[in-house]
Each structure stands twice: as C-alpha cells, then as structure tokens.
Scaffold this motif. Structure first.
Motif, PDB file in Angstrom:
ATOM      1  N   VAL A   1       2.220   1.402  -1.305  1.00 56.40           N
ATOM      2  CA  VAL A   1       1.849   0.234  -0.605  1.00 56.40           C
ATOM      3  C   VAL A   1       3.202   0.137   0.205  1.00 56.40           C
ATOM      4  O   VAL A   1       2.690  -0.619   1.304  1.00 56.40           O
ATOM      5  CB  VAL A   1       1.400  -0.815  -1.485  1.00 56.40           C
ATOM      6  N   ALA A   2       4.372   0.404  -0.134  1.00 53.85           N
ATOM      7  CA  ALA A   2       5.405   0.035   0.827  1.00 53.85           C
ATOM      8  C   ALA A   2       5.817   1.122   2.036  1.00 53.85           C
ATOM      9  O   ALA A   2       6.314   0.729   3.093  1.00 53.85           O
ATOM     10  CB  ALA A   2       6.629  -0.117  -0.057  1.00 53.85           C
TER      11      ALA A   2
ATOM     12  N   VAL B   1       2.087   0.364  -6.349  1.00 52.01           N
ATOM     13  CA  VAL B   1       3.104  -0.355  -6.027  1.00 52.01           C
ATOM     14  C   VAL B   1       4.463   0.238  -6.247  1.00 52.01           C
ATOM     15  O   VAL B   1       4.967   0.438  -7.447  1.00 52.01           O
ATOM     16  CB  VAL B   1       3.153  -1.804  -6.858  1.00 52.01           C
ATOM     17  N   ALA B   2       5.128   0.672  -5.287  1.00 46.94           N
ATOM     18  CA  ALA B   2       6.445   1.361  -5.395  1.00 46.94           C
ATOM     19  C   ALA B   2       7.113   1.171  -4.063  1.00 46.94           C
ATOM     20  O   ALA B   2       6.683   1.348  -2.933  1.00 46.94           O
ATOM     21  CB  ALA B   2       6.248   2.701  -5.705  1.00 46.94           C
ATOM     22  N   ARG B   3       8.357   1.409  -4.102  1.00 38.46           N
ATOM     23  CA  ARG B   3       9.369   1.297  -2.821  1.00 38.46           C
ATOM     24  C   ARG B   3       9.296   2.559  -2.057  1.00 38.46           C
ATOM     25  O   ARG B   3       9.378   2.521  -0.845  1.00 38.46           O
ATOM     26  CB  ARG B   3      10.601   0.835  -3.502  1.00 38.46           C
ATOM     27  N   LEU B   4       9.291   3.711  -2.574  1.00 40.71           N
ATOM     28  CA  LEU B   4       8.982   4.896  -2.162  1.00 40.71           C
ATOM     29  C   LEU B   4       7.757   5.534  -2.576  1.00 40.71           C
ATOM     30  O   LEU B   4       6.884   5.136  -3.023  1.00 40.71           O
ATOM     31  CB  LEU B   4      10.268   5.939  -2.548  1.00 40.71           C
TER      32      LEU B   4
ATOM     33  N   MET C   1       4.485 -10.663 -12.954  1.00 40.34           N
ATOM     34  CA  MET C   1       4.761  -9.317 -12.778  1.00 40.34           C
ATOM     35  C   MET C   1       4.274  -8.882 -11.414  1.00 40.34           C
ATOM     36  O   MET C   1       4.955  -7.921 -10.737  1.00 40.34           O
ATOM     37  CB  MET C   1       3.965  -8.474 -14.071  1.00 40.34           C
ATOM     38  N   GLN C   2       3.133  -9.177 -11.184  1.00 44.65           N
ATOM     39  CA  GLN C   2       2.399  -8.977  -9.762  1.00 44.65           C
ATOM     40  C   GLN C   2       3.391  -9.204  -8.674  1.00 44.65           C
ATOM     41  O   GLN C   2       3.594  -8.548  -7.727  1.00 44.65           O
ATOM     42  CB  GLN C   2       1.102  -9.315  -9.688  1.00 44.65           C
TER      43      GLN C   2
ATOM     44  N   ALA D   1       9.206  -3.973  -4.310  1.00 45.61           N
ATOM     45  CA  ALA D   1       8.980  -2.854  -3.568  1.00 45.61           C
ATOM     46  C   ALA D   1       9.002  -3.050  -1.897  1.00 45.61           C
ATOM     47  O   ALA D   1       8.915  -1.958  -1.439  1.00 45.61           O
ATOM     48  CB  ALA D   1       7.393  -2.552  -3.788  1.00 45.61           C
ATOM     49  N   GLY D   2       9.360  -4.186  -1.691  1.00 52.63           N
ATOM     50  CA  GLY D   2       9.435  -4.540  -0.475  1.00 52.63           C
ATOM     51  C   GLY D   2       8.172  -4.801   0.457  1.00 52.63           C
ATOM     52  O   GLY D   2       8.029  -4.939   1.405  1.00 52.63           O
ATOM     53  N   VAL D   3       7.306  -5.465  -0.382  1.00 50.40           N
ATOM     54  CA  VAL D   3       6.124  -5.939   0.017  1.00 50.40           C
ATOM     55  C   VAL D   3       5.732  -7.540  -0.472  1.00 50.40           C
ATOM     56  O   VAL D   3       5.984  -8.047  -1.348  1.00 50.40           O
ATOM     57  CB  VAL D   3       4.642  -5.109  -0.711  1.00 50.40           C
TER      58      VAL D   3
END
Length: 467
Positions: free
Chosen positions: A285-286, A333-336, A400-401, A408-410
């Motif tokens: 997503v990021a 949902v992750a930064r990378l 958590m959400q 993640a930067g979102v």
C-alpha cells in the motif's frame, strides 16, 4: 495453511493477539466513531479514536523501527531492545512496570514487526494516565545493563529456537525470504540470525535506543471510552516532557524489480511432510504507484483462499484431492514492497511436488486468462468486508489498523475508503493485476522436503547463521 498463517509466516510479526468479538450492528464504523489527531511540541503524534461501548481503553506506543530498518550483521536488534524495554528505569526497577499494570487490572505486552515496535496496555479507561506515565519514563530513562542483556539475549535465542529452528516451516520461510526479497531488508528475520544475536553489544543496543526511541519517531494511538481533549492533556503531561531528538530515517530502498524466477529446495530432518511455497513480488500500500491495484490484489487473494468455497480449497483439496491443504495470502500494509504467496501440502506421498507447484501456477494462469465470475467475485469481496468489520469490533485492532498504516507511511484515513474501494474492484481489475504481477520473473518457488540428502548435509538448512 490458512491465508492469515501464510502472511504471518512471512511478515516477521512476533506477536499477533486476536481480541475480536462477534461482528454485529454495534461494531463501529469510521463515520460513527470520530478520530482526533494532535502533535506535541516535541514532535510526538497522538491519534485518539472514541469507542464508548465499554469503559476500557487501549493505549499503544508505536516506534517507527523494526527488522526492516536493520542491517546484516546486526539483525534482531529491534526485537532484542523490545525485550530490554521491560528491564526498568531508575523510577521503576525490573518487573515493576508489569506489577503496576497488573495491580490496576490491566494487561500489557509488546511486539516487533518489520516496520515498527509497539508497546501496549489495556486498562480501565480511568487508568490511562498510568500507562502514559510508564511509557514516557522508559522512552527516555531506560537502563541498559550488561547483566540484564546477557540474560535477555539467552531468552531471545531460546525464543528463536522454539519459534524458528525447531519449526521446519518457519525455518524454511526464513530462508525463503532471503531469496524472495533479493534487494530488501525484509529478507532477514525479525528474530534475527543467531550469529547476529550473539554479536550485538551493549553499546550498539544503547545506540539503537538513542537513535529510534525519540518522541518525534513515536506515535501514540488511543482507542476506547475517552474524550480526546482529556487524552491530549494526559499526553502533554507525560510525553510532553520528553526532550525532542532528531531521527534520520533510511531512504526507501530501490528494488531489483522482476529479477527472474528463483528456486529454493530445502531438506529438513524435522519436516514430516513436503511443503511448497510460491511468492510473487508485488507492491504494498505504501509503494504502489496505482493504489487501486492493492485492493484488486486483496480480492485476488480472497478468491483463491477465502473460506472453504475458495478456489484452492475447492479445486485442489476437495475436487482433485492432490493437496491436504492449500492457501494464498497478501500482506498489503508494509513500508516496502511485499509478496503475494501461495502454498500447499500434498495429500499423500504419491503426489509429486512438481505436480503441486504446477497446479498452483495453473490457478494463477486461470486468473490471468479468464475474468472471474460475478458470484465468486462478490463472495471474495464480502469476505474481506466481513473481516474488516470483525476487526472494527475490537478496540485493540482499531488501534492496530491505525498504527500499522501510519508506520508504513500511509495515512490512517485509508480505513475510511477501504470498504468502498473493495466494493469497486472489478473482474477486469483482478485479471489485470494477475497479469501484471503474478508472472515468472517476479516468482520465487520454494520446496521443503522431509529428508536429508545422504551426500550433502549442507543442504539440510538446519544450520544457524545468515544465508
């Protein structure tokens, strides 16, 4: 293996606690339960979500650091520091933090992921100030002691042995990641390589703490029976006193895109049955240039592994009977960049592993060659929306959400558009992402076999250390 289990195997989350109740009309939506945001003078962000159904509160402090911030040679340092954060300060000696929360009828824990380290408390709503006070103290006053480090290092290494080394699929998944992520820090394990855990020094641990445990790198998420203005006052009184410190984040890594199909064959004496795992490189997503593709990938995973009527379970397990279990998963949902994964266990010894891999790939090819029918598409989307509703029914997972998206930067507001985006996914968009991302040049194929080649013990994969 279930869709959730596959994602957990590969993402490196160290603790995942389900607190969901039944989904009903009382479950909050983003429209029903307002969210307030603040930023303290020292840079710490505060997000408050009101949920007045019960007189309780969840408080989570998220630090933007995890195994995805580490480097080879010092993997596992984030998780080791998480353990050391319970070793006390001058005000609260070792064990006191746990005793205080227990005396006040609450519970607490922590967990480390690839993009975050989180410390949480669940308490009666009128005890929130206690959680803030304790977290603010250890944010700036943690005592890192050589003797405590020696003891906790052994605890972490034992955790690694129990969760990874002695678990054939977890051990296999760890080595699979080193190949599936050819140019990403997601390649190494959240628990760290054994050799790295043995080598981390007290000075390095202090440096990691000083670098990342700063208010400007922290996010406070509070969900429960609270008033936002009251939470802000408590946060200012506790966390506002922590001095601001600059934090330099690593740049977002450039990836080796579509490096070509890779394969891993791992032999294990401990494995009881064969196991196959396929992982395709996909955006998160990021990192997605087109955000709508993320929702299409989510629906695609649900088509393959969304309940007993999903394609993998229906066709590979019940109809063809070539798999004892089969699943798919996608951790969006992750930064990378992330992985889209499929896995299966053969139904018996007569099923060739190559045939099982072929069957999984045929399921992907089917999604690429023909649009999914309306009934299947709607069932997959409804399952995703039901899962979302269940999570909203839990205060813990509301927090958590929010925290996972933000670290993640979102923007957390993605939660507001999520239902509409899932409903809008079409058969054409599912087919498009299957054609674009689930291709051989993005694929890693892993096979775990329950035997040791007599002429090459080095292939067992049972040794410790870095791959």
């Amino acid at each position: 293996m279930t869709r959730t289990a596959i994602v957990m195997l590969l993402t490196g989350l160290l603790l995942y606690s389900t607190v969901c109740a039944s989904a009903d009309d009382s479950a909050p939506s983003t429209e029903q339960w307002p969210v307030s945001e603040y930023r303290l003078d020292n840079g710490m962000r505060v997000i408050v979500r009101e949920d007045h159904r019960a007189p309780v509160v969840v408080s989570q402090v998220w630090y933007r650091v995890g195994s995805g911030y580490e480097r080879l040679g010092r993997t596992g340092i984030s998780h080791l520091l998480e353990h050391m954060m319970f070793k006390g300060t001058a005000k609260h000696p070792p064990g006191e933090l746990l005793r205080i929360i227990a005396r006040n009828g609450g519970r607490q824990n922590a967990f480390t992921g690839r993009d975050f380290t989180v410390y949480f408390q669940q308490l009666a709503a009128d005890r929130l100030e206690i959680a803030f006070r304790l977290e603010a103290d250890r944010m700036q006053n943690l005592i890192l002691d050589a003797q405590e480090l020696a003891k906790e290092r052994q605890v972490v290494m034992e955790e690694r042995r129990m969760r990874v080394t002695d678990q054939p699929r977890s051990h296999f998944g760890e080595h699979f990641n080193t190949i599936a992520y050819p140019a990403s820090p997601y390649a190494w394990p959240g628990l760290g390589w054994q050799a790295d855990l043995e080598a981390i020094t007290l000075a390095e641990l202090r440096g990691w703490y000083a670098r990342w445990y700063a208010p400007g790198n922290a996010l406070l998420v509070v969900v429960g029976d609270v008033q936002p203005e009251h939470v802000l006052r408590l946060a200012k009184a506790a966390f506002g006193k922590v001095p601001a410190r600059a934090t330099t984040h690593p740049h977002r890594e450039n990836y080796l895109q579509a490096p070509g199909e890779r394969r891993l064959v791992m032999h294990s004496k401990e494995a009881k049955v064969p196991y196959v795992l396929l992982g395709y490189q996909v955006p998160s997503v990021a990192t997605a240039q087109e955000r709508d593709e993320i929702y299409a990938l989510m629906v695609l995973a649900s088509i393959l592994d969304g309940g007993k009527g999903a394609r993998l379970s229906q066709e590979l397990v019940r109809d063809r009977r070539i798999a004892a279990s089969a699943g798919a998963g996608y951790s969006a949902v992750a930064r990378l960049d992330s992985l889209f994964v499929l896995d299966a266990v053969p139904s018996d010894a007569e099923v060739a592993i190559d045939s099982l891999v072929k069957a999984l790939r045929e399921q992907v090819q089917r999604l690429q060659s023909e649009p999914v029918d309306t009934e299947t598409l709607e069932r997959a989307k409804n399952l995703l929306l039901a899962d979302h509703l269940y999570e909203l029914d839990s205060m813990f997972y509301q927090a958590m959400q929010i925290g996972m998206l933000e670290t993640a930067g979102v923007d957390w507001r993605m939660l507001e558009v999520y239902p509409g985006k899932i409903r809008a996914v079409s058969a054409a968009s599912v087919q498009a992402v299957a054609r674009k991302y689930l291709i051989p040049s993005r694929l890693t194929v892993g096979t775990l076999l329950p035997q040791t080649p007599p002429d090459d013990d080095a292939q067992t994969g049972n040794g410790e250390g870095r791959s």
